[in-house]
Design a protein around this motif. Sequence first.
Motif, short mmCIF file in Angstrom:
data_model
loop_
_atom_site.label_atom_id
_atom_site.label_comp_id
_atom_site.label_asym_id
_atom_site.label_seq_id
_atom_site.Cartn_x
_atom_site.Cartn_y
_atom_site.Cartn_z
N LEU A 86 0.82 -1.21 0.00
CA LEU A 86 0.00 0.00 0.00
C LEU A 86 0.86 1.26 0.00
N ILE A 87 1.95 1.26 0.76
CA ILE A 87 2.85 2.41 0.79
C ILE A 87 3.46 2.62 -0.60
N GLN A 88 3.85 1.53 -1.26
CA GLN A 88 4.38 1.65 -2.63
C GLN A 88 3.34 2.25 -3.55
N GLN A 89 2.10 1.79 -3.43
CA GLN A 89 1.03 2.29 -4.29
C GLN A 89 0.75 3.77 -4.02
N MET A 90 0.79 4.17 -2.75
CA MET A 90 0.54 5.57 -2.39
C MET A 90 1.57 6.50 -3.01
N HIS A 91 2.79 6.03 -3.15
CA HIS A 91 3.88 6.89 -3.60
C HIS A 91 4.36 6.55 -5.00
N THR A 92 3.52 5.90 -5.79
CA THR A 92 3.85 5.62 -7.17
C THR A 92 3.47 6.83 -8.02
N VAL A 93 4.39 7.30 -8.82
CA VAL A 93 4.16 8.45 -9.69
C VAL A 93 4.08 7.94 -11.12
N VAL A 94 2.96 8.24 -11.78
CA VAL A 94 2.78 7.84 -13.17
C VAL A 94 2.80 9.10 -14.02
N PRO A 95 3.81 9.27 -14.89
CA PRO A 95 3.87 10.46 -15.74
C PRO A 95 2.62 10.58 -16.63
N ASP A 96 2.27 11.81 -17.00
CA ASP A 96 1.06 12.06 -17.78
C ASP A 96 1.01 11.25 -19.06
N ASN A 97 2.13 11.16 -19.78
CA ASN A 97 2.09 10.43 -21.06
C ASN A 97 1.83 8.94 -20.83
N VAL A 98 2.31 8.38 -19.73
CA VAL A 98 2.04 6.97 -19.44
C VAL A 98 0.58 6.80 -19.00
N ALA A 99 0.07 7.73 -18.20
CA ALA A 99 -1.32 7.67 -17.77
C ALA A 99 -2.26 7.74 -18.97
N GLU A 100 -1.91 8.57 -19.96
CA GLU A 100 -2.73 8.67 -21.17
C GLU A 100 -2.73 7.36 -21.93
N LEU A 101 -1.58 6.72 -22.00
CA LEU A 101 -1.50 5.43 -22.68
C LEU A 101 -2.34 4.38 -21.96
N LEU A 102 -2.28 4.40 -20.64
CA LEU A 102 -3.05 3.44 -19.86
C LEU A 102 -4.55 3.68 -19.96
N ALA A 103 -4.94 4.95 -20.06
CA ALA A 103 -6.36 5.29 -20.11
C ALA A 103 -6.92 5.17 -21.52
N GLY A 104 -6.08 4.98 -22.51
CA GLY A 104 -6.55 4.85 -23.89
C GLY A 104 -6.91 6.18 -24.51
N VAL A 105 -6.28 7.27 -24.03
CA VAL A 105 -6.53 8.59 -24.60
C VAL A 105 -6.05 8.58 -26.04
N GLY A 106 -6.81 9.23 -26.89
CA GLY A 106 -6.45 9.26 -28.30
C GLY A 106 -7.29 8.30 -29.11
N SER A 107 -8.08 7.47 -28.45
CA SER A 107 -8.97 6.58 -29.18
C SER A 107 -10.18 7.37 -29.64
N ALA A 108 -10.93 6.81 -30.54
CA ALA A 108 -12.11 7.49 -31.08
C ALA A 108 -13.12 7.75 -29.97
N ASP A 109 -13.77 8.91 -30.03
CA ASP A 109 -14.79 9.28 -29.05
C ASP A 109 -16.06 8.51 -29.37
N PRO A 110 -16.48 7.56 -28.53
CA PRO A 110 -17.65 6.75 -28.85
C PRO A 110 -18.94 7.54 -28.90
#
Length: 113
Positions: free
Chosen positions: A57-81
């Motif tokens: 949990l401590i590791q998860q609390m202090h994990t930093v995900v850069p914006d470009n990686v977060a966008e890749l994980l969230a699927g940003v850039g895909s077609a707007d349904p």
Amino acid sequence: MSRRAYCRCKAVRNYSYDEAAEMLGCQPQWLKDNVGRLPRQKFGHAPAVFCICEIALIQQMHTVVPDNVAELLAGVGSADPQGDDDHKVPAGEGGRPALASLVPATGRTRKAS
């Protein structure tokens, strides 16, 4: 619900500050300084101890995900349904809304002093 509902350990093995710091890759003093904000176990006046679930949990609390990686994980850039282009805010630098497009929801009223 118990206070340790997050714990999935079959047999709880508690780690001291030094052992937990080694597992986290930080200094024991950092854990001691921030123990009030971290998940841990406290027994009376004894120093806090950490199980493996609390260390995760401590590791998860202090994990930093850069914006470009977060966008890749969230699927940003895909077609707007929904195809709802009417309500899109003009993008500024870094894909964030342009400052000029941001307006307050309501005006502020000044109080007489």
